[in-house]
Write a protein that holds these residues in place. Sequence first.
Motif, PDB file in Angstrom:
ATOM      1  N   ALA A 160       8.286  20.434 -43.705  1.00 37.42           N
ATOM      2  CA  ALA A 160       7.514  19.819 -42.517  1.00 37.42           C
ATOM      3  C   ALA A 160       7.697  20.561 -41.464  1.00 37.42           C
ATOM      4  CB  ALA A 160       8.535  18.551 -42.300  1.00 37.42           C
ATOM      5  N   PHE A 161       8.558  21.633 -41.374  1.00 37.01           N
ATOM      6  CA  PHE A 161       8.700  22.562 -40.155  1.00 37.01           C
ATOM      7  C   PHE A 161       7.407  23.545 -40.241  1.00 37.01           C
ATOM      8  CE2 PHE A 161      13.129  21.901 -39.365  1.00 37.01           C
ATOM      9  CZ  PHE A 161      13.211  21.396 -37.902  1.00 37.01           C
ATOM     10  N   PRO A 162       7.370  24.261 -41.404  1.00 33.30           N
ATOM     11  CA  PRO A 162       6.010  25.005 -41.558  1.00 33.30           C
ATOM     12  C   PRO A 162       4.720  24.237 -41.347  1.00 33.30           C
ATOM     13  CG  PRO A 162       7.283  25.589 -43.398  1.00 33.30           C
ATOM     14  CD  PRO A 162       8.056  24.398 -42.615  1.00 33.30           C
ATOM     15  N   ILE A 163       4.477  23.107 -41.832  1.00 32.93           N
ATOM     16  CA  ILE A 163       3.451  22.297 -41.493  1.00 32.93           C
ATOM     17  C   ILE A 163       3.405  21.993 -40.139  1.00 32.93           C
ATOM     18  CG2 ILE A 163       2.396  20.030 -41.770  1.00 32.93           C
ATOM     19  CD1 ILE A 163       3.902  20.111 -44.687  1.00 32.93           C
ATOM     20  N   THR A 164       4.352  21.776 -39.684  1.00 36.20           N
ATOM     21  CA  THR A 164       4.357  21.541 -37.920  1.00 36.20           C
ATOM     22  C   THR A 164       3.600  22.717 -37.254  1.00 36.20           C
ATOM     23  OG1 THR A 164       6.305  20.340 -37.990  1.00 36.20           O
ATOM     24  CG2 THR A 164       5.711  21.266 -35.854  1.00 36.20           C
ATOM     25  N   GLY A 165       3.939  24.163 -37.884  1.00 30.62           N
ATOM     26  CA  GLY A 165       3.406  25.230 -37.359  1.00 30.62           C
ATOM     27  C   GLY A 165       1.560  25.251 -37.698  1.00 30.62           C
ATOM     28  N   PHE A 166       1.433  24.713 -38.775  1.00 30.21           N
ATOM     29  CA  PHE A 166      -0.010  24.640 -39.034  1.00 30.21           C
ATOM     30  C   PHE A 166      -0.851  23.680 -37.862  1.00 30.21           C
ATOM     31  CE2 PHE A 166      -3.438  22.145 -40.945  1.00 30.21           C
ATOM     32  CZ  PHE A 166      -4.192  23.099 -41.628  1.00 30.21           C
ATOM     33  N   PHE A 167      -0.336  22.631 -37.801  1.00 32.68           N
ATOM     34  CA  PHE A 167      -0.658  21.576 -36.794  1.00 32.68           C
ATOM     35  C   PHE A 167      -0.810  22.204 -35.382  1.00 32.68           C
ATOM     36  CE2 PHE A 167      -0.116  18.430 -40.192  1.00 32.68           C
ATOM     37  CZ  PHE A 167      -1.672  18.127 -40.372  1.00 32.68           C
ATOM     38  N   ALA A 168       0.340  22.999 -34.871  1.00 31.72           N
ATOM     39  CA  ALA A 168       0.389  23.700 -33.664  1.00 31.72           C
ATOM     40  C   ALA A 168      -0.738  24.796 -33.504  1.00 31.72           C
ATOM     41  CB  ALA A 168       1.849  24.220 -33.481  1.00 31.72           C
ATOM     42  N   SER A 169      -1.475  25.161 -34.604  1.00 31.15           N
ATOM     43  CA  SER A 169      -2.036  26.360 -34.337  1.00 31.15           C
ATOM     44  C   SER A 169      -3.467  26.488 -33.477  1.00 31.15           C
ATOM     45  CB  SER A 169      -2.751  26.854 -35.816  1.00 31.15           C
ATOM     46  OG  SER A 169      -3.534  25.484 -36.242  1.00 31.15           O
ATOM     47  N   VAL A 170      -3.950  25.379 -33.238  1.00 31.66           N
ATOM     48  CA  VAL A 170      -5.137  25.437 -32.325  1.00 31.66           C
ATOM     49  C   VAL A 170      -4.895  25.237 -30.888  1.00 31.66           C
ATOM     50  CG1 VAL A 170      -6.639  24.692 -34.259  1.00 31.66           C
ATOM     51  CG2 VAL A 170      -5.837  22.991 -32.991  1.00 31.66           C
ATOM     52  N   MET A 171      -3.670  24.620 -30.723  1.00 30.33           N
ATOM     53  CA  MET A 171      -3.258  24.107 -29.488  1.00 30.33           C
ATOM     54  C   MET A 171      -3.672  25.277 -28.212  1.00 30.33           C
ATOM     55  SD  MET A 171      -0.036  21.843 -30.135  1.00 30.33           S
ATOM     56  CE  MET A 171       0.174  20.800 -31.456  1.00 30.33           C
ATOM     57  N   TYR A 172      -3.072  26.451 -28.437  1.00 30.49           N
ATOM     58  CA  TYR A 172      -3.183  27.301 -27.301  1.00 30.49           C
ATOM     59  C   TYR A 172      -4.701  27.651 -27.159  1.00 30.49           C
ATOM     60  CZ  TYR A 172      -2.421  31.641 -24.529  1.00 30.49           C
ATOM     61  OH  TYR A 172      -2.354  32.597 -23.496  1.00 30.49           O
ATOM     62  N   SER A 173      -5.388  27.989 -28.170  1.00 31.26           N
ATOM     63  CA  SER A 173      -6.715  28.372 -27.787  1.00 31.26           C
ATOM     64  C   SER A 173      -7.729  27.184 -27.215  1.00 31.26           C
ATOM     65  CB  SER A 173      -7.388  28.929 -28.980  1.00 31.26           C
ATOM     66  OG  SER A 173      -7.367  27.901 -30.197  1.00 31.26           O
ATOM     67  N   VAL A 174      -7.495  26.169 -27.693  1.00 30.86           N
ATOM     68  CA  VAL A 174      -7.966  24.847 -27.171  1.00 30.86           C
ATOM     69  C   VAL A 174      -7.807  24.584 -25.734  1.00 30.86           C
ATOM     70  CG1 VAL A 174      -8.511  22.373 -27.400  1.00 30.86           C
ATOM     71  CG2 VAL A 174      -8.748  23.882 -29.396  1.00 30.86           C
ATOM     72  N   ILE A 175      -6.537  24.423 -25.397  1.00 33.06           N
ATOM     73  CA  ILE A 175      -6.013  24.416 -24.091  1.00 33.06           C
ATOM     74  C   ILE A 175      -6.697  25.535 -23.102  1.00 33.06           C
ATOM     75  CG2 ILE A 175      -3.976  24.307 -22.538  1.00 33.06           C
ATOM     76  CD1 ILE A 175      -2.392  23.039 -24.923  1.00 33.06           C
ATOM     77  N   PHE A 176      -6.542  26.595 -23.708  1.00 32.23           N
ATOM     78  CA  PHE A 176      -7.161  27.714 -22.811  1.00 32.23           C
ATOM     79  C   PHE A 176      -8.550  27.681 -22.631  1.00 32.23           C
ATOM     80  CE2 PHE A 176      -7.285  32.085 -20.821  1.00 32.23           C
ATOM     81  CZ  PHE A 176      -5.714  32.443 -20.743  1.00 32.23           C
ATOM     82  N   SER A 177      -9.436  27.404 -23.466  1.00 34.30           N
ATOM     83  CA  SER A 177     -10.685  27.296 -23.286  1.00 34.30           C
ATOM     84  C   SER A 177     -11.028  26.086 -22.421  1.00 34.30           C
ATOM     85  CB  SER A 177     -11.296  27.432 -24.545  1.00 34.30           C
ATOM     86  OG  SER A 177     -11.016  26.235 -25.540  1.00 34.30           O
TER      87      SER A 177
END
Length: 415
Positions: A321-338
């Motif tokens: 589950a910890f690695p899967i959390t990383g998968f779901f965190a993947s788009v957050m930075y770029s989406v928030i920034f844009s």
Amino acid sequence: MQRNIFIVILILLIFFVISFLTNILGPIIPDIVKSFSLSIGLAGFLPFAFFVAYGVMSIPAGLMVEKYGEKPVLLLAFFLAFLGALLFAIIPSFAIALGSLFLIGIGMAMLQVVINPLLRVAGGEEKFAFFSVLAQLFFGGASFLSPMLYSYLVLNVHSGNSGFLIDTLNNLVPENLKWVSLYWVFAVIALLMVVVISLVKFPKVDLLEDERMDVGHSFKELVANKSVWLFFLGIFAYVGTEQGIANWISQFLQTYHNVDPATNGAAVISYFWGLLTIGCFLGLILLKIFDSRKVLVFFTSGAILSLAFALFGSKAVAMNAFPITGFFASVMYSVIFSLALNSVPRHHGTFSGILCAGIAGGAVVPLIVGGLGELFGLQMAMLFLFVPLAYIFSIGIWAKPLVNNDTISSIKDIF
């Protein structure tokens, strides 16, 4: 302008090195805790020392680039990283670790400011999007590989194995501090980057309006805008969440599931960063199909569920589950920034500098988790991570960008 492929390759290497040095803290925190007999609360100051440098240096670094140019800033950044790594390698102690990590963090913050405009010029504006994605692949690849290097060194230094690297490190590293060998490797890498960059002639970079930093009128106008602060908190929350998870995974698994941090613990962190990188590419496709706010809500929901399973599931569940959390965190930075940049009509360069200062969230959130862990235990402390995740989820609801991301009408338009 004609593309300079050698400079592009060098910039991709810089992305790799930034990630290689930045994302190693998580795997080695259990060793530092054990070696220096630290409490969880004190261990939280390690990521704080590193990431607070981003809050301190992001805006000054932008001003330095405009005044002195890219090459001097790159050289100074890697020299500071070299000094920081060498200092820790020679004098391994908790106090030195804090100063060392701050110096390395200052260097990494400076590099982050320089490399994107330089990549745009060296690679050509028409290829900038492609090279930016490629750079993220290098960044993610280094995050995946650095825990593996940690495992290799800890398992081979002072183990009876032989070889040039291992024999050299055997003579430099105390037998009870095998993990310090990492910082000898980091020092050599940073010094090699200083040598390479000093020999390279860089193209002249004319900063675009969106890349310029203005701490005068533009800055005052932006800080008076409530949306600027809300999106600053979004970046702060994301980096805090990312580092709050990555920095405590190995310690959590060791504490609650007796997982060896040098092997399985490091592997879980490696998979965390690996899936985060894979998720970035899936996110690129999804952002061509769906509104970015919907993508953010979906992925944040997935991260919340995955983290809950990681914290309260069995050993096997937690390690997946910890690695899967990383998968779901993947788009957050770029989406928030844009979403942030698309929510203000002007001064994007200065706004970018303000947002980059939000990377200091990587200092504050792990520190809070460490402090709470001292009082309530690490499992309960990591529940705090749901606070920044809830804030990120809210961005997908209240954000009202002036320009929405382009979506396609046919699947073939992705390609």
